[in-house]
Motif scaffolding. Sequence first.
Motif, PDB file in Angstrom:
ATOM      1  N   LEU A   1       0.719  -1.202  -0.131  1.00  0.00           N
ATOM      2  CA  LEU A   1      -0.044   0.008  -0.005  1.00  0.00           C
ATOM      3  C   LEU A   1       0.752   1.240  -0.053  1.00  0.00           C
ATOM      4  N   ASP A   2       0.491   2.245  -0.602  1.00  0.00           N
ATOM      5  CA  ASP A   2       0.938   3.493  -0.725  1.00  0.00           C
ATOM      6  C   ASP A   2       0.532   4.307   0.644  1.00  0.00           C
ATOM      7  N   LEU A   3       1.234   4.680   1.631  1.00  0.00           N
ATOM      8  CA  LEU A   3       0.936   5.323   2.891  1.00  0.00           C
ATOM      9  C   LEU A   3       1.108   6.792   2.441  1.00  0.00           C
TER      10      LEU A   3
ATOM     11  N   THR B   1      -0.151  10.638   3.357  1.00  0.00           N
ATOM     12  CA  THR B   1      -0.688  11.448   4.573  1.00  0.00           C
ATOM     13  C   THR B   1      -1.477  12.521   3.735  1.00  0.00           C
ATOM     14  N   GLY B   2      -1.805  12.312   2.628  1.00  0.00           N
ATOM     15  CA  GLY B   2      -2.711  13.580   1.838  1.00  0.00           C
ATOM     16  C   GLY B   2      -4.125  13.052   1.708  1.00  0.00           C
ATOM     17  N   SER B   3      -4.648  11.921   2.247  1.00  0.00           N
ATOM     18  CA  SER B   3      -5.853  11.505   2.413  1.00  0.00           C
ATOM     19  C   SER B   3      -5.919  10.470   3.486  1.00  0.00           C
ATOM     20  N   SER B   4      -7.288   9.962   3.836  1.00  0.00           N
ATOM     21  CA  SER B   4      -7.626   9.528   4.937  1.00  0.00           C
ATOM     22  C   SER B   4      -8.451   8.065   4.782  1.00  0.00           C
TER      23      SER B   4
ATOM     24  N   ARG C   1     -11.690  10.852  -5.072  1.00  0.00           N
ATOM     25  CA  ARG C   1     -11.012  11.437  -5.917  1.00  0.00           C
ATOM     26  C   ARG C   1      -9.853  12.238  -5.803  1.00  0.00           C
ATOM     27  N   TYR C   2      -8.728  11.734  -6.357  1.00  0.00           N
ATOM     28  CA  TYR C   2      -7.562  12.352  -6.185  1.00  0.00           C
ATOM     29  C   TYR C   2      -7.005  13.711  -7.001  1.00  0.00           C
ATOM     30  N   GLY C   3      -6.115  14.278  -6.484  1.00  0.00           N
ATOM     31  CA  GLY C   3      -5.569  15.532  -7.045  1.00  0.00           C
ATOM     32  C   GLY C   3      -5.344  15.308  -8.652  1.00  0.00           C
TER      33      GLY C   3
ATOM     34  N   SER D   1       2.196  -1.820  -9.462  1.00  0.00           N
ATOM     35  CA  SER D   1       2.835  -2.013  -8.076  1.00  0.00           C
ATOM     36  C   SER D   1       2.056  -1.574  -6.920  1.00  0.00           C
ATOM     37  N   LEU D   2       0.885  -1.184  -7.208  1.00  0.00           N
ATOM     38  CA  LEU D   2       0.145  -0.454  -6.008  1.00  0.00           C
ATOM     39  C   LEU D   2      -1.005  -1.276  -5.816  1.00  0.00           C
ATOM     40  N   ASP D   3      -1.248  -1.745  -4.654  1.00  0.00           N
ATOM     41  CA  ASP D   3      -2.347  -2.545  -4.278  1.00  0.00           C
ATOM     42  C   ASP D   3      -3.503  -1.899  -3.561  1.00  0.00           C
TER      43      ASP D   3
ATOM     44  N   THR E   1       4.183  12.958  -5.271  1.00  0.00           N
ATOM     45  CA  THR E   1       5.408  12.836  -5.762  1.00  0.00           C
ATOM     46  C   THR E   1       6.541  14.245  -5.889  1.00  0.00           C
ATOM     47  N   LEU E   2       5.998  15.012  -6.420  1.00  0.00           N
ATOM     48  CA  LEU E   2       6.774  16.452  -6.538  1.00  0.00           C
ATOM     49  C   LEU E   2       6.563  17.411  -5.453  1.00  0.00           C
ATOM     50  N   LEU E   3       7.390  18.423  -5.353  1.00  0.00           N
ATOM     51  CA  LEU E   3       7.220  19.583  -4.557  1.00  0.00           C
ATOM     52  C   LEU E   3       6.574  20.688  -5.323  1.00  0.00           C
TER      53      LEU E   3
ATOM     54  N   GLY F   1      -2.040  25.805 -10.027  1.00  0.00           N
ATOM     55  CA  GLY F   1      -3.285  25.227 -10.660  1.00  0.00           C
ATOM     56  C   GLY F   1      -3.946  24.324  -9.399  1.00  0.00           C
ATOM     57  N   LEU F   2      -3.108  24.299  -8.465  1.00  0.00           N
ATOM     58  CA  LEU F   2      -3.680  23.081  -7.192  1.00  0.00           C
ATOM     59  C   LEU F   2      -4.442  23.993  -6.036  1.00  0.00           C
ATOM     60  N   GLY F   3      -4.259  25.337  -5.916  1.00  0.00           N
ATOM     61  CA  GLY F   3      -4.731  26.008  -4.805  1.00  0.00           C
ATOM     62  C   GLY F   3      -4.233  25.724  -3.429  1.00  0.00           C
TER      63      GLY F   3
ATOM     64  N   ASN G   1      -0.264  24.745  -1.683  1.00  0.00           N
ATOM     65  CA  ASN G   1       1.093  24.137  -1.620  1.00  0.00           C
ATOM     66  C   ASN G   1       1.358  22.803  -1.218  1.00  0.00           C
ATOM     67  N   ILE G   2       2.050  22.022  -1.866  1.00  0.00           N
ATOM     68  CA  ILE G   2       2.212  20.724  -1.675  1.00  0.00           C
ATOM     69  C   ILE G   2       3.688  20.273  -1.368  1.00  0.00           C
ATOM     70  N   PHE G   3       4.145  19.807  -0.080  1.00  0.00           N
ATOM     71  CA  PHE G   3       5.317  19.311   0.315  1.00  0.00           C
ATOM     72  C   PHE G   3       5.378  17.810  -0.063  1.00  0.00           C
TER      73      PHE G   3
HETATM   74  C1  LIG Z   1       2.520  11.017 -12.371  1.00  0.00           C
HETATM   75  C2  LIG Z   1       3.162  12.330 -12.010  1.00  0.00           C
HETATM   76  C3  LIG Z   1       3.322  13.489 -12.727  1.00  0.00           C
HETATM   77  C4  LIG Z   1       4.825  11.794 -11.364  1.00  0.00           C
HETATM   78  S1  LIG Z   1       2.343  13.038 -10.398  1.00  0.00           S
HETATM   79  O1  LIG Z   1       3.267  13.878 -10.000  1.00  0.00           O
HETATM   80  O2  LIG Z   1       1.071  13.446 -10.695  1.00  0.00           O
HETATM   81  N1  LIG Z   1       2.386  11.746  -9.286  1.00  0.00           N
HETATM   82  C5  LIG Z   1       1.131  11.449  -8.537  1.00  0.00           C
HETATM   83  C6  LIG Z   1       1.028  10.356  -7.825  1.00  0.00           C
HETATM   84  C7  LIG Z   1       1.130   8.939  -8.697  1.00  0.00           C
HETATM   85  C8  LIG Z   1       1.903   8.004  -8.105  1.00  0.00           C
HETATM   86  C9  LIG Z   1       1.955   6.628  -9.036  1.00  0.00           C
HETATM   87  C10 LIG Z   1       1.334   6.767 -10.217  1.00  0.00           C
HETATM   88  C11 LIG Z   1       0.331   7.728 -10.457  1.00  0.00           C
HETATM   89  C12 LIG Z   1       0.442   8.866  -9.584  1.00  0.00           C
HETATM   90  C13 LIG Z   1       0.601  12.562  -7.652  1.00  0.00           C
HETATM   91  O3  LIG Z   1       1.691  13.192  -7.159  1.00  0.00           O
HETATM   92  N2  LIG Z   1      -0.518  12.963  -7.429  1.00  0.00           N
HETATM   93  C14 LIG Z   1      -0.698  13.874  -6.389  1.00  0.00           C
HETATM   94  C15 LIG Z   1      -1.346  15.198  -6.468  1.00  0.00           C
HETATM   95  C16 LIG Z   1      -1.158  15.989  -7.653  1.00  0.00           C
HETATM   96  C17 LIG Z   1      -1.169  17.300  -7.765  1.00  0.00           C
HETATM   97  N3  LIG Z   1      -0.970  17.576  -9.096  1.00  0.00           N
HETATM   98  C18 LIG Z   1      -0.777  16.514  -9.503  1.00  0.00           C
HETATM   99  N4  LIG Z   1      -0.712  15.245  -9.008  1.00  0.00           N
HETATM  100  C19 LIG Z   1      -2.122  13.046  -5.797  1.00  0.00           C
HETATM  101  O4  LIG Z   1      -3.216  13.131  -6.470  1.00  0.00           O
HETATM  102  N5  LIG Z   1      -1.900  12.407  -4.585  1.00  0.00           N
HETATM  103  C20 LIG Z   1      -2.779  11.802  -3.724  1.00  0.00           C
HETATM  104  C21 LIG Z   1      -2.515  10.426  -3.532  1.00  0.00           C
HETATM  105  C22 LIG Z   1      -2.225   9.605  -4.868  1.00  0.00           C
HETATM  106  C23 LIG Z   1      -3.116   9.553  -5.787  1.00  0.00           C
HETATM  107  C24 LIG Z   1      -2.741   8.679  -6.949  1.00  0.00           C
HETATM  108  C25 LIG Z   1      -1.994   7.446  -6.579  1.00  0.00           C
HETATM  109  C26 LIG Z   1      -0.816   7.575  -5.798  1.00  0.00           C
HETATM  110  C27 LIG Z   1      -1.333   8.534  -4.627  1.00  0.00           C
HETATM  111  C28 LIG Z   1      -2.942  12.696  -2.276  1.00  0.00           C
HETATM  112  O5  LIG Z   1      -3.818  12.005  -1.568  1.00  0.00           O
HETATM  113  O6  LIG Z   1      -1.643  12.769  -1.832  1.00  0.00           O
HETATM  114  C29 LIG Z   1      -3.517  14.090  -2.656  1.00  0.00           C
HETATM  115  F1  LIG Z   1      -3.425  14.805  -1.238  1.00  0.00           F
HETATM  116  F2  LIG Z   1      -3.126  14.863  -3.627  1.00  0.00           F
HETATM  117  C30 LIG Z   1      -5.245  13.852  -2.679  1.00  0.00           C
HETATM  118  O7  LIG Z   1      -5.357  14.017  -3.959  1.00  0.00           O
HETATM  119  N6  LIG Z   1      -5.923  13.840  -1.802  1.00  0.00           N
HETATM  120  C31 LIG Z   1      -7.299  13.558  -1.838  1.00  0.00           C
HETATM  121  C32 LIG Z   1      -7.820  14.447  -0.885  1.00  0.00           C
HETATM  122  N7  LIG Z   1      -9.308  14.234  -0.851  1.00  0.00           N
HETATM  123  C33 LIG Z   1     -10.089  15.596  -0.457  1.00  0.00           C
HETATM  124  C34 LIG Z   1     -11.395  15.301  -0.197  1.00  0.00           C
HETATM  125  O8  LIG Z   1     -11.773  14.135   0.611  1.00  0.00           O
HETATM  126  C35 LIG Z   1     -11.089  13.027   0.303  1.00  0.00           C
HETATM  127  C36 LIG Z   1      -9.629  13.144   0.188  1.00  0.00           C
END
Ligand SMILES: CC(C)(C)S(=O)(=O)N[C@@H](Cc1ccccc1)C(=O)N[C@@H](Cc1c[nH]c[nH+]1)C(=O)N[C@@H](CC1CCCCC1)C(O)(O)C(F)(F)C(=O)NCCN1CCOCC1
Length: 330
Positions: free
Chosen positions: A32-34, A36-39, A78-80, A121-123, A223-225, A299-301, A303-305
């Motif tokens: 699992l992917d641990l 801290t950005g979701s619950s 739904r993720y970012g 690779s992600l279950d 993934t990124l800053l 574009g995200l509204g 800042n994400i560390f």
């Molecule tokens: C593909 C990439 C260009 C390198 S990426 O930077 O987009 N990487 C993805 C992560 C990933 C890993 C493996 C394969 C594919 C994608 C990434 O960093 N995504 C971020 C955010 C983002 C912003 N801009 C572009 N991307 C994200 O959605 N992260 C969420 C977890 C991810 C989801 C996809 C799978 C891997 C884990 C997150 O939870 O960290 C979050 F905080 F961003 C998020 O979306 N949290 C959801 C918050 N909601 C609020 C409402 O209540 C429910 C929860």
Amino acid sequence: DTGSAAAIPINEVDIAYVTPVTVGTPPQTLMLDLDTGSSDLWVFSSLTPSSQVRGQDIYTPANSSTSKLLNGHTWSIRYGDGSGSRGTVYLDTLAVGGLEVKSQAVQTAQEVSSSFTQEQSLDGLMGLGFSTLNTVRPSSQLTFFDNARPSLDEEVFTADLKYHATGSYDFGFVDRAKYTGNISYTAVTESPGYWTHSLSGYAVGSGAFQTTRLSGISDTGTTLLYLPTAVVTAYYRQVQGAQNSQYYGGYVFPCSSSLPTFTFGIEEARFTIPASYINYTRISPTSTTCYGGLQSSSGLGINIFGDVALKAAFVVFSGTNPPRIGFAHK
Ligand SMILES: CC(C)(C)S(=O)(=O)N[C@@H](Cc1ccccc1)C(=O)N[C@@H](Cc1c[nH]c[nH+]1)C(=O)N[C@@H](CC1CCCCC1)C(O)(O)C(F)(F)C(=O)NCCN1CCOCC1
């Protein structure tokens, strides 16, 4: 009680990290992917259509003597990056690195979006944000950390993510062997469920430290800053041939460019991200153009560390009251 488990990069550019988690009796191991950005703790399962499963391990509640359906409960997230999943909920025994929770809500996916199907690779995900973000309805469920809290020696978990190497997540203790010097703590606000805190400023390469508070979320699942455009343009101004590409959706530069380091502040402490972490990846295997690990948050509204920053430190997520987050050198 305490627990300690590996944080393993799923590819050669550390796009995400997975941790072995056991679910059910007898134990079924999932990676699992641990996050801290979701619950939500959700998993590929025997309820996921086989057309949407491509190589992932699955959780089969029917094969667990301790699984119990949480009647009438569903979830949808739904993720970012636009990906998402939804399904039903079971309660079952779940353990991470030797730390067991008897009745953890395990959200079984009945549908996942294509980017999850493609990521073999992600279950699933284990959300480590605040439980207020959990999407299970009609009653929201607690995260693994919130369930484990009463049995933990200390109300903390730590992240030691590494560049192109396996790191670790620890629960219930702060391992003195994993960091040097002191831990610099700063206040966290739980709004709206993320580990939200501020940086005390930043510096580009050997430039002067700019003292300015930057609020954002420490997010192991990103993934990124992502920082404000003003900061990001100041950084790439120092990179020959860098440009903000509409086509690639961010800053790119010639892979041969020499990049400056990037330093961020946590109160009085300073953490420097090596240039190699910011030279994130080639835009395609044969390209000489590279994509930056530091991008604009406009574009995200928010800042994400993300991992590019977090892997430059040893990070303590403290569930004390009030919550706080700590960074140390390693
Ligand atoms: C593909 C990439 C260009 C390198 S990426 O930077 O987009 N990487 C993805 C992560 C990933 C890993 C493996 C394969 C594919 C994608 C990434 O960093 N995504 C971020 C955010 C983002 C912003 N801009 C572009 N991307 C994200 O959605 N992260 C969420 C977890 C991810 C989801 C996809 C799978 C891997 C884990 C997150 O939870 O960290 C979050 F905080 F961003 C998020 O979306 N949290 C959801 C918050 N909601 C609020 C409402 O209540 C429910 C929860």
